[in-house]
Scaffold this active site. Structure first.
Site, PDB file in Angstrom:
ATOM      1  NE  ARG A 150     -23.669   2.054 -21.749  1.00  0.00           N
ATOM      2  CZ  ARG A 150     -24.552   2.032 -20.754  1.00  0.00           C
ATOM      3  NH1 ARG A 150     -25.319   3.084 -20.531  1.00  0.00           N
ATOM      4  NH2 ARG A 150     -24.656   0.968 -19.981  1.00  0.00           N
TER       5      ARG A 150
ATOM      6  CG  HIS B 101     -27.931   0.864 -10.900  1.00  0.00           C
ATOM      7  ND1 HIS B 101     -29.045   1.656 -11.089  1.00  0.00           N
ATOM      8  CD2 HIS B 101     -27.211   0.977 -12.045  1.00  0.00           C
ATOM      9  CE1 HIS B 101     -28.991   2.226 -12.294  1.00  0.00           C
ATOM     10  NE2 HIS B 101     -27.885   1.832 -12.887  1.00  0.00           N
TER      11      HIS B 101
ATOM     12  CE1 TYR C  88     -26.707   6.392 -14.922  1.00  0.00           C
ATOM     13  CE2 TYR C  88     -25.234   5.677 -16.676  1.00  0.00           C
ATOM     14  CZ  TYR C  88     -26.255   6.493 -16.226  1.00  0.00           C
ATOM     15  OH  TYR C  88     -26.828   7.397 -17.085  1.00  0.00           O
TER      16      TYR C  88
ATOM     17  CB  VAL D 199     -41.899   1.433 -11.988  1.00  0.00           C
ATOM     18  CG1 VAL D 199     -43.249   1.354 -12.665  1.00  0.00           C
ATOM     19  CG2 VAL D 199     -41.392   0.031 -11.668  1.00  0.00           C
TER      20      VAL D 199
ATOM     21  CD  GLU E 148     -27.191   4.891  -9.586  1.00  0.00           C
ATOM     22  OE1 GLU E 148     -26.942   4.184  -8.598  1.00  0.00           O
ATOM     23  OE2 GLU E 148     -26.335   5.215 -10.438  1.00  0.00           O
TER      24      GLU E 148
ATOM     25  CG  ASP F 107     -29.189  -1.327 -14.578  1.00  0.00           C
ATOM     26  OD1 ASP F 107     -28.566  -2.392 -14.617  1.00  0.00           O
ATOM     27  OD2 ASP F 107     -29.046  -0.425 -15.412  1.00  0.00           O
TER      28      ASP F 107
ATOM     29  CE  LYS G 156     -24.458  -1.183 -16.033  1.00  0.00           C
ATOM     30  NZ  LYS G 156     -25.806  -0.735 -15.587  1.00  0.00           N
TER      31      LYS G 156
END
Length: 371
Positions: free
Chosen positions: A15, A96, A94, A239, A118, A270, A75
């Protein structure tokens, strides 16, 4: 503002953080867009396409990072990129961080202003910048799971839809959010027998109303998870607690009692994963065995379909990117409560409660870091 986009360096990550349409939009708003040479090739976007849209093509990663006021990625940065961090850099990607202690401490030590896709969250609790990639990962999950179930790939040799006179695969989806719903829809389309578990009864009613008679909806708890999984051929874990580590719903003991050859796909890896034995894998080596079950825990699943993912991601990020570039991060965050929740680190301080809790770090309120 100088908005820079480096090439992604994570394993099999194809990406790129912006499309030519996004470049054109930013240039029209008076900004300079810098793209590392070849950054878009994995998504079938050429340097010429970016240049035509108004971007400047940079020769390498070092020059791209160094020139940036605002650095846009897909990422989270890997260890080899930490050396590019500096105090006047704004990073939008992102992150995380709840599952990334090394990256968290590197951002704090270098005093980078880091805004995480996120954790941008609307008043209705929707996650607008996570949703498109959750949709991609959710739709991919039954496909990669079905592939892992082939005998040459270590699975039980079960065809998901079966054929007349045979049983289809039993697919259990943990979580009925964006990713879980997408996984459920594709699993149904493949002809599987599908069960969805979620703690939100209102969401289960919505799914039942939309797919009455085709999907079984169960209120999620440890007892029902155990019952569903011991009979499952494919389990998809989707989840999410925004910004925090995913809860561990599937124990090692439960996996030991599942069918030999069963496949577990952890979309939540992630954020640490929702299976006790999950650990991140790559597209080059996507699976590992736990007891007699096969785990698929690729941490950048949408990277396998970069053309779709890149355009879907830019569609979502561009309004926020435009706001940050036009107004500066401080005014943008002060003006938009959803974007404010995306702010994770500023000047060596943690401003995200889930990240602070995950790593035992002090939390600074937004009012403390804005002028």
């Amino acid at each position: 503002m100088k908005v820079a986009v480096p090439a992604e360096v994570k394993n099999n990550e194809f990406r790129v953080a912006i499309t030519p349409a996004g470049v054109h939009d930013l240039v029209a708003n008076g900004h300079e867009v810098l793209i590392e040479r070849g950054a878009g090739l994995g998504s079938s976007i050429t340097d010429e396409s970016y240049a035509t849209a108004g971007a400047t093509i940079m020769p390498d990663a070092a020059s791209t990072w160094a020139a940036a006021d605002l650095l846009l990625k897909v990422k989270e940065p890997v260890a080899g990129e930490y050396g590019y961090f500096r105090p006047d850099l704004v990073l939008f990607t992102y992150l995380h961080l709840a599952a990334e202690p090394a990256l968290t401490h590197a951002l704090l030590a270098s005093r980078v202003t880091a805004i995480a896709y996120e954790t941008v969250q609307l008043p209705n609790r929707a996650l607008p910048l996570l949703a498109p990639m959750s949709e991609v990962a959710g739709r991919l999950a039954p496909i990669v799971g079905a592939n892992a179930m082939l005998k040459p790939n270590g699975g039980p040799g079960l065809l998901v839809p079966g054929v007349p006179g045979t049983h289809p695969a039993r697919v259990t989806v943990l979580g009925g959010g964006v990713a879980g719903t997408a996984a459920m829809q594709v699993a149904l389309g493949l002809g599987a027998q599908v069960t969805v578990l979620d703690t939100n009864l209102f969401r289960l009613r919505e799914l039942d109303a939309l797919h009455y008679g085709r999907v079984q909806t169960i209120a999620s708890n440890s007892y029902e998870i155990d019952r569903a999984l011991v009979d499952s051929d494919l389990v998809i874990g989707s989840v999410l607690i925004p910004g925090a580590k995913a809860p561990k719903l599937v124990s090692n003991d439960l996996v030991s009692r599942m069918k030999p050859g069963s496949v577990l796909v952890d979309i939540a890896v992630d954020q640490g994963g929702c299976f006790a034995d999950s650990h991140p894998t790559t597209h080059a080596d996507p699976t590992f065995t736990v007891h007699q079950s096969l785990f698929y825990c690729v941490a950048n699943m949408p990277g396998a379909v970069p053309n779709t993912s890149t355009y879907a991601l830019t569609n979502a990020t561009l309004p926020y990117l435009r706001m940050i570039a036009n107004r500066g991060w401080q005014d943008a965050v002060a003006a938009d409560a959803a974007l404010a929740l995306g702010l994770n680190t500023v000047d060596g301080l943690v401003t995200s409660a889930p990240v602070a809790s995950a790593h035992g770090l002090p939390l600074r309120e937004l009012s403390d870091v804005l002028p």
